[in-house]
Scaffold this motif. Structure first.
Motif, PDB file in Angstrom:
ATOM      1  N   HIS A   1      -4.255   1.466 -10.143  1.00  0.00           N
ATOM      2  CA  HIS A   1      -5.097   1.708 -11.315  1.00  0.00           C
ATOM      3  C   HIS A   1      -5.398   3.196 -11.484  1.00  0.00           C
ATOM      4  N   GLU A   2      -5.368   3.955 -10.381  1.00  0.00           N
ATOM      5  CA  GLU A   2      -5.529   5.404 -10.494  1.00  0.00           C
ATOM      6  C   GLU A   2      -4.338   6.051 -11.198  1.00  0.00           C
ATOM      7  N   VAL A   3      -3.205   5.349 -11.190  1.00  0.00           N
ATOM      8  CA  VAL A   3      -2.011   5.879 -11.845  1.00  0.00           C
ATOM      9  C   VAL A   3      -2.142   5.838 -13.367  1.00  0.00           C
ATOM     10  N   VAL A   4      -2.871   4.856 -13.886  1.00  0.00           N
ATOM     11  CA  VAL A   4      -2.918   4.605 -15.329  1.00  0.00           C
ATOM     12  C   VAL A   4      -3.341   5.837 -16.132  1.00  0.00           C
ATOM     13  N   PRO A   5      -4.508   6.467 -15.849  1.00  0.00           N
ATOM     14  CA  PRO A   5      -4.896   7.619 -16.685  1.00  0.00           C
ATOM     15  C   PRO A   5      -3.927   8.802 -16.575  1.00  0.00           C
ATOM     16  N   ILE A   6      -3.222   8.900 -15.457  1.00  0.00           N
ATOM     17  CA  ILE A   6      -2.254   9.997 -15.302  1.00  0.00           C
ATOM     18  C   ILE A   6      -1.044   9.764 -16.202  1.00  0.00           C
TER      19      ILE A   6
ATOM     20  N   LEU B   1       7.854  11.266 -12.759  1.00  0.00           N
ATOM     21  CA  LEU B   1       7.655  10.010 -13.468  1.00  0.00           C
ATOM     22  C   LEU B   1       8.718   8.973 -13.130  1.00  0.00           C
ATOM     23  N   LYS B   2       9.951   9.411 -12.894  1.00  0.00           N
ATOM     24  CA  LYS B   2      11.008   8.459 -12.560  1.00  0.00           C
ATOM     25  C   LYS B   2      10.702   7.762 -11.241  1.00  0.00           C
ATOM     26  N   LEU B   3      10.269   8.554 -10.248  1.00  0.00           N
ATOM     27  CA  LEU B   3       9.912   7.966  -8.956  1.00  0.00           C
ATOM     28  C   LEU B   3       8.668   7.096  -9.090  1.00  0.00           C
ATOM     29  N   CYS B   4       7.725   7.516  -9.908  1.00  0.00           N
ATOM     30  CA  CYS B   4       6.506   6.727 -10.121  1.00  0.00           C
ATOM     31  C   CYS B   4       6.867   5.357 -10.667  1.00  0.00           C
ATOM     32  N   PHE B   5       7.778   5.307 -11.631  1.00  0.00           N
ATOM     33  CA  PHE B   5       8.199   4.026 -12.198  1.00  0.00           C
ATOM     34  C   PHE B   5       8.875   3.161 -11.139  1.00  0.00           C
ATOM     35  N   GLU B   6       9.761   3.784 -10.334  1.00  0.00           N
ATOM     36  CA  GLU B   6      10.495   3.034  -9.307  1.00  0.00           C
ATOM     37  C   GLU B   6       9.542   2.446  -8.278  1.00  0.00           C
ATOM     38  N   TYR B   7       8.657   3.293  -7.730  1.00  0.00           N
ATOM     39  CA  TYR B   7       7.728   2.823  -6.706  1.00  0.00           C
ATOM     40  C   TYR B   7       6.677   1.885  -7.311  1.00  0.00           C
ATOM     41  N   GLY B   8       6.185   2.237  -8.506  1.00  0.00           N
ATOM     42  CA  GLY B   8       5.104   1.470  -9.109  1.00  0.00           C
ATOM     43  C   GLY B   8       5.517   0.060  -9.498  1.00  0.00           C
ATOM     44  N   SER B   9       6.734  -0.108  -9.988  1.00  0.00           N
ATOM     45  CA  SER B   9       7.202  -1.441 -10.365  1.00  0.00           C
ATOM     46  C   SER B   9       7.276  -2.354  -9.145  1.00  0.00           C
TER      47      SER B   9
ATOM     48  N   PRO C   1       1.801  -1.736 -18.756  1.00  0.00           N
ATOM     49  CA  PRO C   1       1.295  -3.114 -18.828  1.00  0.00           C
ATOM     50  C   PRO C   1       1.273  -3.809 -17.472  1.00  0.00           C
ATOM     51  N   GLN C   2       2.235  -3.507 -16.613  1.00  0.00           N
ATOM     52  CA  GLN C   2       2.240  -4.094 -15.273  1.00  0.00           C
ATOM     53  C   GLN C   2       1.012  -3.654 -14.488  1.00  0.00           C
ATOM     54  N   LEU C   3       0.667  -2.374 -14.617  1.00  0.00           N
ATOM     55  CA  LEU C   3      -0.477  -1.835 -13.869  1.00  0.00           C
ATOM     56  C   LEU C   3      -1.797  -2.399 -14.377  1.00  0.00           C
ATOM     57  N   THR C   4      -1.944  -2.470 -15.676  1.00  0.00           N
ATOM     58  CA  THR C   4      -3.234  -2.892 -16.238  1.00  0.00           C
ATOM     59  C   THR C   4      -3.494  -4.383 -16.041  1.00  0.00           C
ATOM     60  N   ARG C   5      -2.446  -5.163 -15.774  1.00  0.00           N
ATOM     61  CA  ARG C   5      -2.654  -6.600 -15.535  1.00  0.00           C
ATOM     62  C   ARG C   5      -3.161  -6.897 -14.125  1.00  0.00           C
ATOM     63  N   LEU C   6      -3.098  -5.921 -13.237  1.00  0.00           N
ATOM     64  CA  LEU C   6      -3.584  -6.127 -11.870  1.00  0.00           C
ATOM     65  C   LEU C   6      -5.102  -6.199 -11.862  1.00  0.00           C
ATOM     66  N   ASN C   7      -5.664  -7.046 -10.993  1.00  0.00           N
ATOM     67  CA  ASN C   7      -7.116  -7.123 -10.844  1.00  0.00           C
ATOM     68  C   ASN C   7      -7.628  -5.904 -10.097  1.00  0.00           C
ATOM     69  N   ARG C   8      -8.590  -5.237 -10.684  1.00  0.00           N
ATOM     70  CA  ARG C   8      -9.234  -4.117  -9.993  1.00  0.00           C
ATOM     71  C   ARG C   8     -10.337  -4.647  -9.078  1.00  0.00           C
TER      72      ARG C   8
ATOM     73  N   VAL D   1       0.833  -1.205   0.000  1.00  0.00           N
ATOM     74  CA  VAL D   1       0.000   0.000   0.000  1.00  0.00           C
ATOM     75  C   VAL D   1       0.866   1.252   0.000  1.00  0.00           C
ATOM     76  N   VAL D   2       1.922   1.276   0.806  1.00  0.00           N
ATOM     77  CA  VAL D   2       2.809   2.439   0.854  1.00  0.00           C
ATOM     78  C   VAL D   2       3.448   2.666  -0.516  1.00  0.00           C
ATOM     79  N   LEU D   3       3.968   1.603  -1.130  1.00  0.00           N
ATOM     80  CA  LEU D   3       4.583   1.722  -2.454  1.00  0.00           C
ATOM     81  C   LEU D   3       3.575   2.247  -3.481  1.00  0.00           C
ATOM     82  N   ALA D   4       2.350   1.706  -3.441  1.00  0.00           N
ATOM     83  CA  ALA D   4       1.327   2.120  -4.398  1.00  0.00           C
ATOM     84  C   ALA D   4       0.921   3.571  -4.180  1.00  0.00           C
ATOM     85  N   GLU D   5       0.748   3.955  -2.916  1.00  0.00           N
ATOM     86  CA  GLU D   5       0.329   5.326  -2.630  1.00  0.00           C
ATOM     87  C   GLU D   5       1.421   6.330  -3.001  1.00  0.00           C
TER      88      GLU D   5
END
Length: 460
Positions: free
Chosen positions: A422-427, A395-403, A442-449, A380-384
């Protein structure tokens, strides 16, 4: 001269226990691995090992595996259908072959087993009990008490408290779909004990444990996307809290319900629930900080800047200096997830909604405070923090934390983290011409919402 091998006797008891939990052999092995991690006794259980147990190829089971099996199923050794083996001073019994395929079977010997057992029981804050016989002894006692109502005494209630606390610890590591059947079975057992208990003091303790168990069952249902069942369980936990005047349990139940309201895209109701919860626990700084941080987030979602900033400042004042939860420190079981990193990631999210220039700094502080444990709170912390970074254009930090967040979220099925990601995707979509974003999307969109989970039929 040749000798015939002894005929195998299938372990039908273990098979029935697994099937009653509605788990496949692979899912059962996954649950055993997750429980072992939570108990401080990691294992390498596989589908093949479960098959060997159930077919009788392994008629006995090492003590370290038995402890985890008992925690997962709520059954004693006899009820699990295994042949009893001597366990001398915590030593694992060698030569019975229950080492998973591909594993070397080295679990650090007797010293390692003893230290892991001590660590597991230290998690519950109940190390004064004899660890070697605690799990099986407590289960036998509860079943005996159900058959003999006069035996439901204060000691029985203490065993129930122990088991309930352990289940909260397991939740930090275990996918909800695997742990939920065990928790619901435990809730049914505690409810049955409450129905036959006579002494008022015992009844009060069991009522509180019933409320705690219902709170956890509700959260697991929520995590699976089953909001109707979650509300039913939380109504039961609120009833227990009101009946015993347990302000902490009431506050936790209301805060959990605020998450459900937010998922329904009703921040107004979510704000009201969290605000009411924040007023219930003036003597519990951690619980108050949790509820107040949610108040700040919901106010920001409503566009109430002044209220959001006030609550954000208050939550940091209350919880910013709190030490992280440690075994035996008196932290309520449902609050052990909430540490400085969770507080700061929530603050970062709120600040980003308010377009506060300090949002990225809060996210960096949250990452600095984040421990290495592979638990749901970390996901949750990484995602938030990934969402915050995306919102402020880092964006660089988003990629690091999001992966990192997607990997952990996928491993242990953390629906809150999946929703945040999933809130990250449209941004990120407008920036899909960059390599980092093309790799992350692609990593984000493969997650189950959660919306996908809610569309699935719930198992009965």
């Amino acid at each position: 001269m040749t000798t015939r091998p002894l005929p195998r006797t299938p372990n039908l008891a273990l098979r029935r226990a697994r099937q009653s939990m509605r788990l496949s052999q692979a899912q059962f092995a996954e649950a055993i691995r997750a429980a072992g991690n939570a108990m401080g006794a990691p294992n390498h259980c596989t589908k093949r090992l479960v098959q060997k147990w159930e077919t009788g190829e392994h008629a006995a089971c090492r003590p370290d595996y038995l402890r985890v099996l008992q925690a997962v199923t709520g059954l004693s050794v006899r009820e699990l259908g295994f042949r009893a083996l001597p366990d001398q001073a915590g030593e694992s019994v060698a030569g019975f072959g229950d080492t998973p395929d591909g594993a070397d079977g080295d679990h650090s010997g007797a010293e390692g087993t003893a230290s892991r057992t001590t660590a597991a029981f230290a998690m519950s804050g109940l190390t004064e009990y004899d660890s070697d016989g605690m799990i099986e002894g407590s289960m036998d006692r509860l079943r005996h008490a159900l058959e003999h109502p006069t035996m439901v005494d204060l000691r029985t209630a203490e065993f129930v408290e122990f088991a309930t606390s352990r289940l909260f610890d397991l939740e930090h590591h275990s996918p909800a779909r695997l742990l939920a059947p065990t928790v619901e079975q435990h809730l049914a057992t505690v409810t049955a004990l409450l129905m036959v208990a006579k002494h008022e003091g015992v009844r009060r303790k069991l009522t509180i444990s019933t409320g705690h168990s219902a709170l956890l069952a509700g959260w697991l249902a929520f995590d699976r996307g089953d909001t109707l069942s979650a509300s039913r369980f939380w109504d039961a936990s609120i009833g227990a809290a009101q009946g015993t005047v347990d302000a902490g349990l009431l506050a936790a139940s209301l805060t959990c319900q605020s998450y459900a309201a937010a998922r329904r895209e009703d921040p107004g109701t979510a704000w009201q629930l969290a605000h009411t919860a924040s007023l219930q626990t003036p003597d519990d700084a951690r619980a108050t900080a949790w509820a107040t941080a949610r108040v700040a987030l919901y106010a920001a979602q409503l566009g109430e800047r002044e209220a959001a900033e006030s609550a954000m400042t208050r939550s940091l004042e209350i919880g910013g200096s709190l030490p992280n939860p440690t075994p035996g420190d008196g932290t309520m079981p449902w609050m052990r997830f909430f540490d400085r990193a969770r507080l700061l990631s929530s603050t970062a999210h709120t600040a980003a909604l308010l377009k506060d220039p300090n949002a990225a700094d809060y996210a960096t502080q949250a990452m600095d405070a984040l421990g290495p444990e592979k638990v749901k709170a970390r996901a949750v912390v990484l995602a938030e923090c990934a969402l915050t970074a995306a919102m402020v254009g880092e964006l660089k930090l988003c990629f690091e934390y999001g992966s990192a967040a997607t990997t952990l979220t996928r491993d242990i099925d953390v629906s809150i983290a999946a929703d945040l990601l999933h809130e990250v995707v449209p941004i990120l979509l407008p920036h899909s011409d960059t390599r980092a974003v093309r790799e992350l999307l692609p990593q984000l969109t493969r997650l189950n919402r959660t919306a996908d989970l809610e569309g699935e039929p719930q198992q009965k």
